[in-house]
Enzyme design. Structure first.
Site, PDB file in Angstrom:
ATOM      1  N   CYS A 161     110.890  74.330  23.528  1.00  0.00           N
ATOM      2  CA  CYS A 161     111.702  75.046  24.525  1.00  0.00           C
ATOM      3  C   CYS A 161     111.352  74.603  25.943  1.00  0.00           C
ATOM      4  CB  CYS A 161     111.476  76.559  24.447  1.00  0.00           C
ATOM      5  SG  CYS A 161     111.369  77.225  22.804  1.00  0.00           S
ATOM      6  N   ASP A 162     110.074  74.491  26.229  1.00  0.00           N
ATOM      7  CA  ASP A 162     109.640  74.364  27.621  1.00  0.00           C
ATOM      8  C   ASP A 162     109.025  73.010  27.985  1.00  0.00           C
ATOM      9  OD1 ASP A 162     110.445  76.974  28.071  1.00  0.00           O
ATOM     10  OD2 ASP A 162     108.518  77.802  27.461  1.00  0.00           O
ATOM     11  N   CYS A 189     106.089  77.679  23.287  1.00  0.00           N
ATOM     12  CA  CYS A 189     107.086  76.864  22.586  1.00  0.00           C
ATOM     13  C   CYS A 189     107.287  75.533  23.312  1.00  0.00           C
ATOM     14  CB  CYS A 189     108.411  77.619  22.485  1.00  0.00           C
ATOM     15  SG  CYS A 189     109.709  76.659  21.681  1.00  0.00           S
TER      16      CYS A 189
END
Ligand code: NDP
Length: 312
Positions: free
Chosen positions: A137-138, A134
């Site tokens: 997200c990261d 992701c």
């Protein structure tokens, strides 16, 4: 046999948020946590984009916070896996571990989706230490670094473009000689200077001392000009598709060709009255904890309305 007003299947941000709202509406929900309590989020290392945590939060902590918040209002959270359902009757029937039958007037499905992985041993070895599924997200953890994205579809192009805005350089590893993505996404990728597309490359292994530092690739495997290529990278992002956890519901609910539950646009309503879908199992587009949580809230509100409208 238990007969409940509201049964929630799944325990990610969607399931727990549905539980908080359903419990506060006095629906006395039962939540079955499934095989991965806390859901997909627990495979990441830190959550920095969920409002309310200005310093970021460890994902297990965040999911435990949500769980305890639901329990505070009386949600009955149980470990166990739902193995069979029958939505053809009222109340709906749900079996846990094949044996225990629960009848539910409403069911909220929040079973999530699973990112697909290549299946390399080194993906597991470096899980949470350079491997991610992701970018939203990261990606932030890889600012000004070099990363690779695997895949040639819209997700891969979108993630590569997103990462290109944060990172020094992005390799896009594509197994075919072309991108399968939509024309606009292809153009965006091809015109972004710090994205290098490696067509006809496959990943053999990730390398590094305790964290991802590189990847060994093979170019044109099986062809006369086959050769191995090494790239230095700090992060490796999978974008080869997701599999929604919806097989269980196939006989009763409308699914799209990938298996996402089809809901009425902007709502968690499925084609079966009294059955609602929230979070990634019904969302091929956003796939964020915050959007999953919001849809869990909507599902609980709709469940409450359904019970009221049907005098249940
Ligand atoms: P797709 O199934 O469209 O693409 C998956 C990609 O991963 C393909 O390029 C595929 O290669 C590649 N792949 C699969 N397995 C492997 C493997 N083992 N090794 C290397 N590469 C592999 O998935 P997406 O997640 O990209 O998209 C899913 C759906 O969501 C699509 O309909 C897409 O259009 C949509 N979507 C729309 C967006 C938007 O409109 N903004 C954003 C994101 C997704 P190959 O081509 O060789 O099969």
């Amino acid at each position: 046999m238990d007969t409940v007003k509201c049964l929630i299947i799944g325990s990610g941000p969607a399931g727990y948020t549905a539980a908080i709202y359903a419990a506060r509406a006095n629906l006395q929900p039962i939540v079955y946590e499934g095989m991965q309590p806390g859901g997909q989020l627990t495979t990441t290392t830190e959550v920095e984009n969920f409002p309310g945590y200005p310093d970021g939060v460890e994902p297990f902590q965040m999911m435990d916070d949500m769980r305890r918040q639901a329990q505070r209002f009386g949600a009955d959270i149980r470990s166990g896996v739902v193995t069979k359902v029958d939505f053809s009757c009222t109340p709906k029937k749900v079996w846990v571990e094949d044996t225990e039958l629960i009848e539910a007037q409403t069911v909220i499905i929040a079973t999530g989706a699973a990112a697909k992985y290549l299946g390399l041993p080194s993906e597991k070895e470096y899980a949470g230490r350079g491997v991610s599924a992701c970018a939203t997200c990261d990606g932030f953890f890889y600012r000004k670094k070099t990363v690779a994205v695997v895949g040639g579809g819209d997700t891969a192009c979108e993630e590569a473009t997103y990462l290109a805005g944060l990172c020094k350089k992005v390799y896009l590893i594509v197994r075919k000689p072309f991108l399968r993505a939509s024309e606009i996404m292809k153009q965006r990728v091809m015109s972004t200077e710090n994205i290098e597309v490696l067509f006809e490359h496959n990943t053999l292994r990730l390398t590094g001392d305790g964290k991802v530092e590189g990847a060994d690739l093979v170019y044109r495997k099986g062809e006369a000009d086959e050769r191995e290529v090494h790239i230095d990278i700090d992060g490796f992002f999978l974008a080869i598709g997701h599999k929604p956890n919806s097989d269980l519901f196939r006989d009763f609910l409308q699914l799209d060709e990938t298996g996402y539950i089809i809901t009425r646009p902007g709502t968690p309503l499925t084609n079966v009255d009294g059955v609602f879908a929230a979070g990634d199992v019904a969302d091929p587009h956003y796939r964020q904890a915050i959007t999953a949580a919001a849809s869990g809230c909507k599902a609980a509100i709709e469940a409450e309305r359904y019970l009221k409208n049907n005098a249940l």
